[in-house]
Motif scaffolding. Structure first.
Motif, PDB file in Angstrom:
ATOM      1  N   ARG A 162      23.269   3.381  14.374  1.00  0.00           N
ATOM      2  CA  ARG A 162      22.865   3.572  12.979  1.00  0.00           C
ATOM      3  C   ARG A 162      24.013   4.127  12.148  1.00  0.00           C
ATOM      4  NH1 ARG A 162      18.155   3.383  10.526  1.00  0.00           N
ATOM      5  NH2 ARG A 162      17.045   3.339  12.537  1.00  0.00           N
TER       6      ARG A 162
ATOM      7  N   SER B  53      26.164   2.079   9.158  1.00  0.00           N
ATOM      8  CA  SER B  53      26.173   2.594   7.789  1.00  0.00           C
ATOM      9  C   SER B  53      27.568   2.887   7.266  1.00  0.00           C
ATOM     10  CB  SER B  53      25.337   3.883   7.717  1.00  0.00           C
ATOM     11  OG  SER B  53      23.989   3.628   8.043  1.00  0.00           O
TER      12      SER B  53
ATOM     13  N   GLN C  99      20.095  -2.055  11.448  1.00  0.00           N
ATOM     14  CA  GLN C  99      20.394  -0.771  10.813  1.00  0.00           C
ATOM     15  C   GLN C  99      21.431  -0.871   9.701  1.00  0.00           C
ATOM     16  OE1 GLN C  99      21.378   1.302  14.436  1.00  0.00           O
ATOM     17  NE2 GLN C  99      19.247   1.690  14.946  1.00  0.00           N
ATOM     18  N   ARG C 100      21.963  -2.067   9.455  1.00  0.00           N
ATOM     19  CA  ARG C 100      22.876  -2.257   8.325  1.00  0.00           C
ATOM     20  C   ARG C 100      22.066  -2.218   7.039  1.00  0.00           C
ATOM     21  NH1 ARG C 100      28.248  -1.529   7.184  1.00  0.00           N
ATOM     22  NH2 ARG C 100      29.053  -3.117   5.733  1.00  0.00           N
ATOM     23  N   GLU C 101      22.399  -1.325   6.137  1.00  0.00           N
ATOM     24  CA  GLU C 101      21.619  -1.153   4.913  1.00  0.00           C
ATOM     25  C   GLU C 101      21.711  -2.401   4.040  1.00  0.00           C
ATOM     26  OE1 GLU C 101      22.831   2.453   3.016  1.00  0.00           O
ATOM     27  OE2 GLU C 101      22.725   3.589   4.882  1.00  0.00           O
ATOM     28  N   ALA C 102      20.603  -2.727   3.402  1.00  0.00           N
ATOM     29  CA  ALA C 102      20.498  -3.980   2.648  1.00  0.00           C
ATOM     30  C   ALA C 102      21.512  -4.069   1.515  1.00  0.00           C
ATOM     31  CB  ALA C 102      19.084  -4.132   2.103  1.00  0.00           C
TER      32      ALA C 102
ATOM     33  N   GLY D 193      22.774  -9.568   8.316  1.00  0.00           N
ATOM     34  CA  GLY D 193      23.528  -8.353   8.070  1.00  0.00           C
ATOM     35  C   GLY D 193      24.843  -8.265   8.815  1.00  0.00           C
TER      36      GLY D 193
END
Length: 234
Positions: free
Chosen positions: A89, A93, A113-116, A155
């Motif tokens: 995570r 990030s 877990q890659r933020e949108a 992602g």
């Protein structure tokens, strides 16, 4: 004692010379300054000298440097060490590249877990080219299935391969190891055109960057030649 700026100039000239001798396009090989265990002030000095891409092996150490250097928004952070599942995570990030993906479980976690709001995470699949028990990386025979699955994950941007050949090999054996990695990438590019550009070969370090470039490296990971020898652990 040479400064980090002097060292960067020397390494850059080595890269440029090796690129030219290999008959490759100028600028086709990138320098990744391996900054693990180095204090943030060393990275700041390197940025002042024009180096922006840094490779880190340890998540917590890297996050502390990112915080200390948060004013240097142009830094491009690469994770190059073995990946623990409970650290994915933070890696997903904080980094823009991960060179050391060696199993589907890790790729899936990075994808999830890659933020949108972030751009796709550039990843390389690490291959254990010399079948060393002590080294991370998937076996060459497992690459097709790993690339087939990983290339479909959102992602992520699958960019190519990373390898750390056995440094105990003779010069001819080491060069052959680099060649094997390059040939694997060519085969994957041919067999999986849908997987993406597959334009990246992350291989070569301070002592062998010329051989790696001759065989097609696009990122060379250089620590000692940039920052000097690491202090011996007590």
């Amino acid at each position: 004692m040479s400064s980090i700026a002097d060292n960067l100039g020397s390494v850059t000239r080595r890269i440029q010379k090796a690129t030219l001798q290999a008959g490759r396009e100028p600028g086709s090989v990138n320098l990744l300054a391996v900054s693990k265990t180095r204090p943030a002030r060393d990275l700041r000095e390197a940025v002042t000298a024009g180096q922006l891409a840094f490779g880190e092996n340890y998540v917590q150490e890297a996050l502390e440097k990112m915080s200390e250097l948060s004013d240097l928004t142009q830094i491009d952070w690469h994770f190059i060490g073995p990946i623990q599942s409970n650290k994915t995570r933070q890696i997903a990030s904080a980094f823009s590249w991960v060179h050391s993906v060696d199993r589907l479980k890790v790729a899936r976690r990075l994808s999830e877990q890659r933020e949108a709001g972030l751009p796709p995470l550039n990843i390389c699949l690490q291959v254990n080219i010399n079948n060393e028990e002590s080294k991370s990386g998937c076996q060459p025979d497992d690459l097709p299935e790993l690339i087939r699955e990983t290339s479909q994950l959102p992602g992520l941007a699958l960019r190519g391969l990373m390898a750390i050949p056995d440094p105990g090999q003779s010069e001819s054996e080491l060069r052959e190891s680099f060649r094997k990695v390059a040939n694997l990438l060519k085969e994957l590019r041919r067999d999986f055109p849908e997987a993406g550009p597959l334009d990246t070969l992350s291989m070569g370090m301070s002592g062998d960057l010329e051989m790696a470039i001759a065989e097609g490296a696009t990122w060379v990971r250089i620590g000692t030649a940039v920052f000097g020898e690491r202090p011996q652990k007590s």
